[in-house]
Design an enzyme around this catalytic site. Sequence first.
Site, PDB file in Angstrom:
ATOM      1  N   SER A  64      34.455  38.112  41.360  1.00 30.97           N
ATOM      2  CA  SER A  64      34.873  39.498  41.588  1.00 30.97           C
ATOM      3  C   SER A  64      34.872  40.376  40.343  1.00 30.97           C
ATOM      4  O   SER A  64      35.053  41.587  40.458  1.00 30.97           O
ATOM      5  CB  SER A  64      36.266  39.523  42.210  1.00 30.97           C
ATOM      6  OG  SER A  64      36.181  39.082  43.536  1.00 30.97           O
ATOM      7  N   LYS A  67      32.534  43.179  40.577  1.00 28.59           N
ATOM      8  CA  LYS A  67      32.854  44.378  41.361  1.00 28.59           C
ATOM      9  C   LYS A  67      33.053  45.610  40.479  1.00 28.59           C
ATOM     10  O   LYS A  67      32.904  46.741  40.935  1.00 28.59           O
ATOM     11  CB  LYS A  67      34.106  44.127  42.217  1.00 28.59           C
ATOM     12  CG  LYS A  67      33.886  43.053  43.294  1.00 28.59           C
ATOM     13  CD  LYS A  67      35.200  42.683  43.982  1.00 28.59           C
ATOM     14  CE  LYS A  67      35.021  41.581  45.019  1.00 28.59           C
ATOM     15  NZ  LYS A  67      36.318  41.142  45.564  1.00 28.59           N
ATOM     16  N   TYR A 191      25.983  40.845  48.165  1.00 27.53           N
ATOM     17  CA  TYR A 191      27.349  40.607  47.681  1.00 27.53           C
ATOM     18  C   TYR A 191      27.499  39.173  47.146  1.00 27.53           C
ATOM     19  O   TYR A 191      27.994  38.963  46.030  1.00 27.53           O
ATOM     20  CB  TYR A 191      28.337  40.878  48.821  1.00 27.53           C
ATOM     21  CG  TYR A 191      29.761  40.512  48.494  1.00 27.53           C
ATOM     22  CD1 TYR A 191      30.565  41.370  47.753  1.00 27.53           C
ATOM     23  CD2 TYR A 191      30.306  39.293  48.907  1.00 27.53           C
ATOM     24  CE1 TYR A 191      31.878  41.021  47.440  1.00 27.53           C
ATOM     25  CE2 TYR A 191      31.613  38.949  48.599  1.00 27.53           C
ATOM     26  CZ  TYR A 191      32.390  39.805  47.867  1.00 27.53           C
ATOM     27  OH  TYR A 191      33.675  39.456  47.540  1.00 27.53           O
ATOM     28  N   TYR A 243      44.383  42.262  42.770  1.00 28.00           N
ATOM     29  CA  TYR A 243      44.834  42.148  44.158  1.00 28.00           C
ATOM     30  C   TYR A 243      46.347  42.268  44.233  1.00 28.00           C
ATOM     31  O   TYR A 243      46.931  43.130  43.606  1.00 28.00           O
ATOM     32  CB  TYR A 243      44.326  40.835  44.800  1.00 28.00           C
ATOM     33  CG  TYR A 243      42.911  40.567  44.419  1.00 28.00           C
ATOM     34  CD1 TYR A 243      41.906  41.401  44.878  1.00 28.00           C
ATOM     35  CD2 TYR A 243      42.562  39.529  43.562  1.00 28.00           C
ATOM     36  CE1 TYR A 243      40.602  41.210  44.498  1.00 28.00           C
ATOM     37  CE2 TYR A 243      41.252  39.330  43.186  1.00 28.00           C
ATOM     38  CZ  TYR A 243      40.276  40.168  43.651  1.00 28.00           C
ATOM     39  OH  TYR A 243      38.997  39.983  43.276  1.00 28.00           O
TER      40      TYR A 243
END
Length: 308
Positions: A64, A67, A191, A243
Site C-alpha cells: 500500500s 498508493k 492494482y 488506516y
Amino acid sequence: MTDLRTVVSEIAQEMAGRSERGTVAHYIPELACVDPARFGIAVMLADGTQIAAGDCDEPFSIQSVSKVFTLTLALGKVGDGLWRSVGREPSGNAFNSIVQLEQEQGRPRNPFINAGALVVTDTILSGHQPREALGEILRFLHFITGDDGIGIDEAVAASEKQTGYRNAALANYMKSFGVLDNPVAHVLGVYFHHCAIAMSCRQLASATRYLAFLGRNPDTGHSVISVERARRINALMLTCGHYDGSGEFAFRVGLPGKSGVGGGIIAVVPGIASVAVWSPGLDPVGNSRLGTEALEMLARRMHWSVFG
Ligand code: GLN
C-alpha cells in the site's frame, strides 16, 4: 545536534535484537514466506545524503505504500476532479473493509484504504490498456528516483490475484454504483501489480523526497508536483496513511506516513528528510510493528515532528 548516523545505527541495532516482531501478512501467500527477522532503514536528507542501516538495500513488496505514488499520478491526470469519486476522511475501519461503501453509495472514504486506491487505479487506467497504466506508474518511480531498476515482483502479484477475494468484492461493489469506469478485472490487475512493486528502503526514501521538499527534487530544483498538492498528500498520509492506526501513528511518530502490509513505511519530515523503514511483522491493524517503533525512536531522538 544529535548525530543522525548514530541514531540510525542504534535503531537498527536495537531492532535486530527484538523478539516481539509482529506477524507477517498471511492473506497474500507469497508475503507469508518473508523472513520476519529483516529490518531496514534509510533516511535521505536535502543534499541527497542517505543514512541507512540494516537490510536497507533489500527490495521488498511495497504494497500500500504504492498508493501514495498512484494518488500523485491520478491527481496529475484529473486534478481535483478525483475528489468527486473518493473522499478525504479517515475511515476508522480496516484497510479492506466494505461496510461504509453501502451507506456512502460506493464512494470510498479516502484514497489509501483499498476501495479508495482501487478508484485511484481506475482513474490512471482510463484511456489506457492495463500494461500502459502499469508502465506509467513504473516510469514515474524511475523518474523520481533516477533508478530504472525498480520493477514488479510477478510472484507476489500472482499470489494476490489468486487470493484477492476481498478486493474483487470491493471493486465489484463499487462498479455496481457506477464508481469505476473500467472493467473490474483490469482495475484489479493493475492494482495487484502496483502493490507488488519491489523496492528497498533506500529506493523508497528517494522516491518520497518530493513530498518532503515542497513537491520538488531538492537536487535539481525540478518540480514533480505543486507545493499545494504535496501538502495535501502529506495531510492525507497523516490522517489516513495507517488506516485505523492513523491516530496512533500521528500520536506516536508525529509525521505524515504511509504503511504497507509488506512491512514498509515511508515518512516525511517536511523540509528536512524523507524516511523509509521495513520490518515485515505487522501489528493487528496491518502496520509494521517494528517499523512504527523505529520511526517513533527516530522522531523522538531527532526532535522531528510536524506538531512543533
Ligand atoms: N495489496 C494489499 C491489499 O490489497 C495492500 C494492503 C496494504 O498494504 N495495506 O490487500
